[in-house]
Design a protein around this motif. Sequence first.
Motif, PDB file in Angstrom:
ATOM      1  N   GLY A   1       0.810  -1.216   0.000  1.00  0.00           N
ATOM      2  CA  GLY A   1       0.000   0.000   0.000  1.00  0.00           C
ATOM      3  C   GLY A   1       0.837   1.256   0.000  1.00  0.00           C
ATOM      4  N   ASN A   2       1.902   1.278   0.793  1.00  0.00           N
ATOM      5  CA  ASN A   2       2.791   2.430   0.848  1.00  0.00           C
ATOM      6  C   ASN A   2       3.446   2.673  -0.505  1.00  0.00           C
ATOM      7  N   ILE A   3       3.916   1.600  -1.134  1.00  0.00           N
ATOM      8  CA  ILE A   3       4.575   1.712  -2.436  1.00  0.00           C
ATOM      9  C   ILE A   3       3.586   2.208  -3.492  1.00  0.00           C
ATOM     10  N   MET A   4       2.366   1.690  -3.464  1.00  0.00           N
ATOM     11  CA  MET A   4       1.368   2.107  -4.450  1.00  0.00           C
ATOM     12  C   MET A   4       1.056   3.596  -4.330  1.00  0.00           C
ATOM     13  N   GLN A   5       0.930   4.092  -3.113  1.00  0.00           N
ATOM     14  CA  GLN A   5       0.675   5.518  -2.936  1.00  0.00           C
ATOM     15  C   GLN A   5       1.863   6.349  -3.413  1.00  0.00           C
ATOM     16  N   ASP A   6       3.078   5.891  -3.139  1.00  0.00           N
ATOM     17  CA  ASP A   6       4.269   6.606  -3.596  1.00  0.00           C
ATOM     18  C   ASP A   6       4.353   6.661  -5.117  1.00  0.00           C
ATOM     19  N   LEU A   7       3.834   5.621  -5.788  1.00  0.00           N
ATOM     20  CA  LEU A   7       3.879   5.561  -7.255  1.00  0.00           C
ATOM     21  C   LEU A   7       2.776   6.385  -7.914  1.00  0.00           C
ATOM     22  N   GLY A   8       1.820   6.855  -7.132  1.00  0.00           N
ATOM     23  CA  GLY A   8       0.764   7.689  -7.694  1.00  0.00           C
ATOM     24  C   GLY A   8      -0.596   7.037  -7.791  1.00  0.00           C
ATOM     25  N   TYR A   9      -0.695   5.767  -7.403  1.00  0.00           N
ATOM     26  CA  TYR A   9      -2.012   5.122  -7.372  1.00  0.00           C
ATOM     27  C   TYR A   9      -2.904   5.809  -6.334  1.00  0.00           C
ATOM     28  N   TRP A  10      -4.226   5.744  -6.566  1.00  0.00           N
ATOM     29  CA  TRP A  10      -5.190   6.293  -5.614  1.00  0.00           C
ATOM     30  C   TRP A  10      -5.997   5.141  -5.026  1.00  0.00           C
ATOM     31  N   ILE A  11      -5.890   4.940  -3.707  1.00  0.00           N
ATOM     32  CA  ILE A  11      -6.592   3.835  -3.063  1.00  0.00           C
ATOM     33  C   ILE A  11      -8.083   4.146  -2.962  1.00  0.00           C
ATOM     34  N   LEU A  12      -8.895   3.262  -3.529  1.00  0.00           N
ATOM     35  CA  LEU A  12     -10.353   3.413  -3.531  1.00  0.00           C
ATOM     36  C   LEU A  12     -10.996   2.700  -2.351  1.00  0.00           C
ATOM     37  N   ASN A  13     -10.555   1.487  -2.101  1.00  0.00           N
ATOM     38  CA  ASN A  13     -11.093   0.665  -1.008  1.00  0.00           C
ATOM     39  C   ASN A  13     -10.062  -0.370  -0.589  1.00  0.00           C
ATOM     40  N   ASP A  14     -10.168  -0.815   0.659  1.00  0.00           N
ATOM     41  CA  ASP A  14      -9.531  -2.076   1.032  1.00  0.00           C
ATOM     42  C   ASP A  14     -10.667  -3.052   1.330  1.00  0.00           C
ATOM     43  N   ILE A  15     -10.636  -4.161   0.632  1.00  0.00           N
ATOM     44  CA  ILE A  15     -11.670  -5.177   0.757  1.00  0.00           C
ATOM     45  C   ILE A  15     -11.127  -6.327   1.589  1.00  0.00           C
ATOM     46  N   ILE A  16     -11.911  -6.777   2.521  1.00  0.00           N
ATOM     47  CA  ILE A  16     -11.506  -7.886   3.377  1.00  0.00           C
ATOM     48  C   ILE A  16     -12.094  -9.188   2.855  1.00  0.00           C
ATOM     49  N   TRP A  17     -11.220 -10.112   2.499  1.00  0.00           N
ATOM     50  CA  TRP A  17     -11.673 -11.466   2.179  1.00  0.00           C
ATOM     51  C   TRP A  17     -11.650 -12.267   3.482  1.00  0.00           C
ATOM     52  N   LYS A  18     -12.834 -12.460   4.060  1.00  0.00           N
ATOM     53  CA  LYS A  18     -12.978 -13.214   5.300  1.00  0.00           C
ATOM     54  C   LYS A  18     -13.145 -14.689   4.949  1.00  0.00           C
ATOM     55  N   LYS A  19     -12.168 -15.503   5.333  1.00  0.00           N
ATOM     56  CA  LYS A  19     -12.194 -16.930   4.995  1.00  0.00           C
ATOM     57  C   LYS A  19     -13.113 -17.674   5.962  1.00  0.00           C
ATOM     58  N   THR A  20     -14.076 -18.365   5.416  1.00  0.00           N
ATOM     59  CA  THR A  20     -15.002 -19.114   6.264  1.00  0.00           C
ATOM     60  C   THR A  20     -14.401 -20.426   6.754  1.00  0.00           C
ATOM     61  N   ASN A  21     -13.281 -20.829   6.145  1.00  0.00           N
ATOM     62  CA  ASN A  21     -12.585 -22.062   6.560  1.00  0.00           C
ATOM     63  C   ASN A  21     -11.078 -21.815   6.622  1.00  0.00           C
ATOM     64  N   PRO A  22     -10.633 -20.892   7.477  1.00  0.00           N
ATOM     65  CA  PRO A  22      -9.212 -20.534   7.510  1.00  0.00           C
ATOM     66  C   PRO A  22      -8.318 -21.677   7.985  1.00  0.00           C
ATOM     67  N   VAL A  23      -7.030 -21.560   7.670  1.00  0.00           N
ATOM     68  CA  VAL A  23      -6.044 -22.512   8.171  1.00  0.00           C
ATOM     69  C   VAL A  23      -6.013 -22.408   9.696  1.00  0.00           C
TER      70      VAL A  23
END
Length: 290
Positions: free
Chosen positions: A98-120
């Motif tokens: 995320g830090n690198i993407m912002q430094d490169l000029g990307y604009w963060i729209l959302n952070d999406i959480i993939w919640k695993k229903t069967n995690p390790v």
Amino acid sequence: MEINKIFKGDSIEVLKKIPSESVDFIFADPPYYMQTEGELLRIDGTKFNGVEDEWDKFENFQDYDNFSKKWLGECRRVLKKNGTIAVIGSFQNIYRIGNIMQDLGYWILNDIIWKKTNPVPNFSGKRFCNSHETILWCSKDKKSKITFNYKTMKYLNGDKSVWEIPLCTGNERLKDEEGNKLHSTQKPEKLLYKILISMTKPNDIVLDPFFGTGTTGAVAVETGRNYIGIEREEKYIKAAEKRIASKIYQKNMITELLLEVKPPKVPLKKLVEKGYLKENQALYNSLGEA
């Protein structure tokens, strides 16, 4: 650059050959730099096969950051001006990404959480069970006029940024000749389905610079999108090609984004001409007010 094809080679070197501003959307599942040390054992004492692949090994954080800056920089170059990118990661790498993407000029729209229903399972019992991964969805820059299929996602997901999806298991999980999982980080098709349906349009060009066993390509075919895959491992390419060849376009109101179609605007004059309204006729709103 030819579309609907997997290109064999190093991600950064192949990316350099793709024309600038030629891709509508990028999904990237890069190495997480897991830094796994020692064996992970299940409760019954058997070994758990985590991520031990060579492609996930780096000398240090600086080495990983340099690698990330290069591929993310090339991805931004090939994105169209209104294109977006979704990068998935876990706690080991997503904050650096995320830090690198912002430094490169990307604009963060959302952070999406993939919640695993069967995690390790939590093997050590010394920390919380790591039951989610994060997807950073970013536009090329702040001024990009992005694609977001809001009505469709509201229908599918209630427009929320937490997605409950199980890990890739069962028949969907590709196996090698010994019956072991072919790729250690194969993502579920349902996850890619939501990503492509929400962030792309039919016939868009979708690039995956870490193609693996081809989940992005398989879902692109089923949803009527085009794909470009980059992968350096021959065994993954062969598996991906076979997998994609078995897929066909699933044409329906979701893949065609029919929910996004806006009803036509009809002038009142035209309604009068066609006899639907009369001159001086009283009109009322939903509250019964004239």
